[in-house]
Scaffold this motif. Sequence first.
Motif, PDB file in Angstrom:
ATOM      1  N   ASP A 157       0.823  -1.215   0.000  1.00  0.00           N
ATOM      2  CA  ASP A 157       0.000   0.000   0.000  1.00  0.00           C
ATOM      3  C   ASP A 157       0.855   1.263   0.000  1.00  0.00           C
ATOM      4  N   ILE A 158       1.926   1.243   0.765  1.00  0.00           N
ATOM      5  CA  ILE A 158       2.775   2.427   0.890  1.00  0.00           C
ATOM      6  C   ILE A 158       3.536   2.718  -0.403  1.00  0.00           C
ATOM      7  N   LEU A 159       3.871   1.674  -1.160  1.00  0.00           N
ATOM      8  CA  LEU A 159       4.725   1.845  -2.339  1.00  0.00           C
ATOM      9  C   LEU A 159       3.998   1.721  -3.679  1.00  0.00           C
ATOM     10  N   LYS A 160       2.718   1.423  -3.667  1.00  0.00           N
ATOM     11  CA  LYS A 160       2.027   1.113  -4.921  1.00  0.00           C
ATOM     12  C   LYS A 160       1.941   2.284  -5.893  1.00  0.00           C
ATOM     13  N   GLY A 161       2.173   3.502  -5.412  1.00  0.00           N
ATOM     14  CA  GLY A 161       2.120   4.654  -6.302  1.00  0.00           C
ATOM     15  C   GLY A 161       3.428   4.930  -7.026  1.00  0.00           C
ATOM     16  N   GLU A 162       4.478   4.177  -6.697  1.00  0.00           N
ATOM     17  CA  GLU A 162       5.773   4.400  -7.347  1.00  0.00           C
ATOM     18  C   GLU A 162       5.788   3.811  -8.758  1.00  0.00           C
ATOM     19  N   THR A 163       6.663   4.364  -9.589  1.00  0.00           N
ATOM     20  CA  THR A 163       6.702   3.944 -10.995  1.00  0.00           C
ATOM     21  C   THR A 163       8.013   3.282 -11.402  1.00  0.00           C
ATOM     22  N   HIS A 164       9.024   3.328 -10.538  1.00  0.00           N
ATOM     23  CA  HIS A 164      10.311   2.724 -10.890  1.00  0.00           C
ATOM     24  C   HIS A 164      10.167   1.202 -10.941  1.00  0.00           C
ATOM     25  N   ALA A 165      10.802   0.588 -11.936  1.00  0.00           N
ATOM     26  CA  ALA A 165      10.682  -0.863 -12.126  1.00  0.00           C
ATOM     27  C   ALA A 165      11.185  -1.664 -10.933  1.00  0.00           C
ATOM     28  N   MET A 166      12.152  -1.122 -10.186  1.00  0.00           N
ATOM     29  CA  MET A 166      12.637  -1.849  -9.012  1.00  0.00           C
ATOM     30  C   MET A 166      11.528  -2.045  -7.983  1.00  0.00           C
ATOM     31  N   ILE A 167      10.564  -1.129  -7.974  1.00  0.00           N
ATOM     32  CA  ILE A 167       9.453  -1.229  -7.031  1.00  0.00           C
ATOM     33  C   ILE A 167       8.246  -1.917  -7.660  1.00  0.00           C
ATOM     34  N   THR A 168       7.893  -1.535  -8.872  1.00  0.00           N
ATOM     35  CA  THR A 168       6.691  -2.113  -9.493  1.00  0.00           C
ATOM     36  C   THR A 168       6.828  -3.619  -9.687  1.00  0.00           C
ATOM     37  N   LYS A 169       8.019  -4.061 -10.087  1.00  0.00           N
ATOM     38  CA  LYS A 169       8.232  -5.500 -10.267  1.00  0.00           C
ATOM     39  C   LYS A 169       8.230  -6.235  -8.927  1.00  0.00           C
ATOM     40  N   ALA A 170       8.750  -5.578  -7.885  1.00  0.00           N
ATOM     41  CA  ALA A 170       8.757  -6.202  -6.560  1.00  0.00           C
ATOM     42  C   ALA A 170       7.342  -6.334  -6.012  1.00  0.00           C
ATOM     43  N   ILE A 171       6.493  -5.342  -6.273  1.00  0.00           N
ATOM     44  CA  ILE A 171       5.092  -5.419  -5.848  1.00  0.00           C
ATOM     45  C   ILE A 171       4.406  -6.596  -6.534  1.00  0.00           C
ATOM     46  N   SER A 172       4.637  -6.731  -7.830  1.00  0.00           N
ATOM     47  CA  SER A 172       4.061  -7.854  -8.572  1.00  0.00           C
ATOM     48  C   SER A 172       4.551  -9.184  -8.008  1.00  0.00           C
ATOM     49  N   TRP A 173       5.828  -9.263  -7.734  1.00  0.00           N
ATOM     50  CA  TRP A 173       6.440 -10.489  -7.207  1.00  0.00           C
ATOM     51  C   TRP A 173       5.825 -10.857  -5.855  1.00  0.00           C
TER      52      TRP A 173
END
Length: 214
Positions: A157-173
């Motif tokens: 929830d805290i990071l879902k608004g980020e757009t960098h692939a290091m975060i978006t891919k980790a959220i998916s994972w």
Amino acid sequence: MNIKFERDTLLGQLKSNSRVAVSKLRTIARNWVRENKEIDSKTFIELLDLLYSGPSREEKVLASMIVGLFPTHLVTLKEARLDLWLGQLAGWEEVDSVCDEIDIWFRADQKGREHLLRVWNRHSQIEKRRASLVVLCSSVSKDSSVYLADLSFECIDILKGETHAMITKAISWLLRSLIKYHKNEVEKYLKQNAATLPKIAVREVARKLETGKK
């Protein structure tokens, strides 16, 4: 034990200025651990301090492999030491290599150690924010506790608004990892947050829910 000599011994086996394969690094780490399995905690930390502070990707990945091969030392590490080491890493490979091992440390005292994950989750360094998610990827795939699932959704929830692939891919994972024990909760979360989650996470998680495949 001469720590600098041992560090140089490890690095001397690379014999190349080019990128060294993970399989080669793993062999070097295992062979060194086999010969030094009686290393004490103080020496263990001193060696890893040297490796993690080194300039090369190989030193840092080797350090993380060695960490995982000494679980009795790993589970007693202080938060400040792990935080220091993570702060010296750059990029997804270096971060993920240590996160795979930190899971053992975290699950040894989940509620007592979640504080560090929460600090990383809001940290200015993107590597630490990624780590707050990737550590949980390993944990939720091995432990079915609702506590871990709830913590995972909070961190996402805290990071879902980020757009960098290091975060978006980790959220998916992390969401895909949660499906193993919490499929219904992931389905509900995806429906409620589809508009605010990274598109790649929505797409990959929906595919796994539908097909069971990565």
